[in-house]
Scaffold this motif. Sequence first.
Motif, short mmCIF file in Angstrom:
data_model
loop_
_atom_site.label_atom_id
_atom_site.label_comp_id
_atom_site.label_asym_id
_atom_site.label_seq_id
_atom_site.Cartn_x
_atom_site.Cartn_y
_atom_site.Cartn_z
N SER A 1 0.84 -1.21 0.00
CA SER A 1 0.00 0.00 0.00
C SER A 1 0.87 1.25 0.00
N SER A 2 1.93 1.24 0.80
CA SER A 2 2.83 2.40 0.85
C SER A 2 3.56 2.59 -0.48
N LYS A 3 4.01 1.50 -1.09
CA LYS A 3 4.73 1.60 -2.36
C LYS A 3 3.81 2.07 -3.48
N LEU A 4 2.56 1.60 -3.46
CA LEU A 4 1.59 2.03 -4.47
C LEU A 4 1.31 3.53 -4.33
N MET A 5 1.21 4.00 -3.09
CA MET A 5 1.00 5.43 -2.83
C MET A 5 2.16 6.24 -3.40
N GLU A 6 3.38 5.82 -3.16
CA GLU A 6 4.56 6.54 -3.67
C GLU A 6 4.56 6.57 -5.19
N MET A 7 4.18 5.45 -5.82
CA MET A 7 4.15 5.37 -7.28
C MET A 7 3.14 6.34 -7.87
N ILE A 8 1.95 6.41 -7.25
CA ILE A 8 0.90 7.29 -7.76
C ILE A 8 1.33 8.76 -7.64
N ILE A 9 1.95 9.11 -6.53
CA ILE A 9 2.41 10.49 -6.36
C ILE A 9 3.42 10.85 -7.43
N LYS A 10 4.31 9.92 -7.77
CA LYS A 10 5.28 10.17 -8.84
C LYS A 10 4.60 10.32 -10.19
N ASN A 11 3.49 9.59 -10.39
CA ASN A 11 2.75 9.66 -11.66
C ASN A 11 2.07 11.00 -11.89
N LYS A 12 1.97 11.81 -10.85
CA LYS A 12 1.25 13.08 -10.98
C LYS A 12 1.86 13.97 -12.06
N THR A 13 3.17 13.90 -12.25
CA THR A 13 3.82 14.73 -13.28
C THR A 13 3.24 14.43 -14.66
N GLN A 14 3.07 13.14 -14.95
CA GLN A 14 2.50 12.77 -16.25
C GLN A 14 1.04 13.21 -16.35
N GLY A 15 0.31 13.11 -15.23
CA GLY A 15 -1.08 13.57 -15.23
C GLY A 15 -1.18 15.04 -15.54
N ASP A 16 -0.27 15.84 -14.99
CA ASP A 16 -0.25 17.28 -15.25
C ASP A 16 0.09 17.57 -16.71
N GLN A 17 1.01 16.80 -17.28
CA GLN A 17 1.37 16.97 -18.70
C GLN A 17 0.17 16.67 -19.60
N ASN A 18 -0.55 15.60 -19.28
CA ASN A 18 -1.75 15.26 -20.07
C ASN A 18 -2.82 16.35 -19.95
N LEU A 19 -2.94 16.91 -18.75
CA LEU A 19 -3.91 17.99 -18.54
C LEU A 19 -3.57 19.20 -19.42
N ASN A 20 -2.31 19.59 -19.44
CA ASN A 20 -1.89 20.72 -20.27
C ASN A 20 -2.13 20.43 -21.75
N MET A 21 -1.86 19.21 -22.15
CA MET A 21 -2.08 18.82 -23.55
C MET A 21 -3.56 18.92 -23.91
N PHE A 22 -4.42 18.48 -22.99
CA PHE A 22 -5.86 18.53 -23.20
C PHE A 22 -6.35 19.97 -23.32
N ILE A 23 -5.87 20.84 -22.44
CA ILE A 23 -6.29 22.24 -22.47
C ILE A 23 -5.86 22.90 -23.78
N ASN A 24 -4.65 22.63 -24.24
CA ASN A 24 -4.19 23.20 -25.50
C ASN A 24 -5.02 22.69 -26.68
N TRP A 25 -5.42 21.43 -26.62
CA TRP A 25 -6.27 20.87 -27.68
C TRP A 25 -7.64 21.57 -27.71
N ALA A 26 -8.17 21.90 -26.52
CA ALA A 26 -9.51 22.47 -26.43
C ALA A 26 -9.59 23.93 -26.85
N LYS A 27 -8.45 24.57 -26.97
CA LYS A 27 -8.46 25.99 -27.38
C LYS A 27 -8.98 26.13 -28.80
N ASP A 28 -9.60 27.25 -29.06
CA ASP A 28 -10.14 27.51 -30.41
C ASP A 28 -9.03 27.51 -31.46
#
Length: 446
Positions: A419-446
Amino acid sequence: MGIPHFLAIPFPIQGHINPLLQFSHVLVTHGCKITFLSSDENYRKLKGERDAAGHGKTIDPNIKFVSLPDGVDPEDDRKDQTNVISTTIRTMRVKLPMLIQDVNALDSHNKISCIIVTKNMGWALEVGHQLGIKGALFWPASATSLTSFNSIQRLIDEGTIDSKTGLPTRNQELIQLSSNLPLMEAAAMPWYCLGNAFFFLHMKQEMENLNLAEKWLCNTTFDLEAGALSTSPKLLPTGPLMANENNILCSLWEEDRTCLEWLDLQPPQSVIYVSFGSMVSLKPNQFNELALGLDLLKRPFLWVVREDNGFEVNDACEFRGSQGKVVSWAPQKKVLSHPAIACFISHCGWNSTIEGVYNGVPFLCWPFCSDQFMNQTYICDVWKVGVGFDRDENGLISKEEIKKKVEQLLVDEEIKERSSKLMEMIIKNKTQGDQNLNMFINWAKD
């Protein structure tokens, strides 16, 4: 290029409104404009919580709320999802084009550029498609459950499931949705366990609408569900979203925050947290077995008993003795991050699953329907951060079984470590989640 203007349309239940509203807050922090469409009834609830100051929580003023009637009569049972889905689609669909026209008329320089929906609201993507507006899906469950629904037609074509019911064509069929995903019992498929052909046929049609969306956003991370995320280029993991929350109001119900003060008084990793989410209700005999099981443990517990569950909080209080606290609704993210929590007895809805995993809390899985059995498969068999309960000959989870499994989990150091290792892994994955979010926002622009 202007800033994106999203029209967010959740299916009108807490488990969809909460995550999409949370995601809307995240989009606002990135400079986006949000118009949030809810049913008239839920609009009143959100407005009531906002006007009551939401116990220190706020709704960002940059999110504009609008509403439409969902057509569900006041005397109708809102837990009857068959009726709610059918009525909502029929009622809101005809009114949406005019609402879009009205919203755009108020700000002609920043018209709606993208409609973002949750499950059951795919009809709105079709409306947007006809109006030339981009569409995106915010999936409120796991990427694996979305992959399963998107595999329905292929499973029918292969002869694995029946085209009218979704039931397996052979006894005890194991289903593998892709070579990268684990084998799962057919009963774990989210349409199967609902035991109602309506949901299967509805989702078969719904996927045709949801495929109009160019992006499928999931509150998950790549390492949590790598196999599912590899099944479609549309899938974008944008989680874990709770890392971005900052005193925002996402709940339709008032949270009892006295439980946080109570948790402060408990020893580290001592409290059993029990919550079955916003939809599930226990039958009286099972309610009593759970109460007796918690009493047998002689450990502190925090139990969420919703007022619409058919029981009063006082009913549970009779059993709690001196070691328990019962509330009608809890600030769950705060609870799960509290050092006093030892484990989570959960229905395994995806919001609860991702919140528990993010905080490194071991699970005792008690699934009821929909995608919850699939999530249990991940928790117990793939991630191995929890255990399930066995039912007796009457279909009950007995008080003895509850006591046995909780005590077993609390001394399982391997599950705690995973459980602790999975928590650490997910926190590290946040960087990729933020990158995908930025990509999505740029796609949604007119």
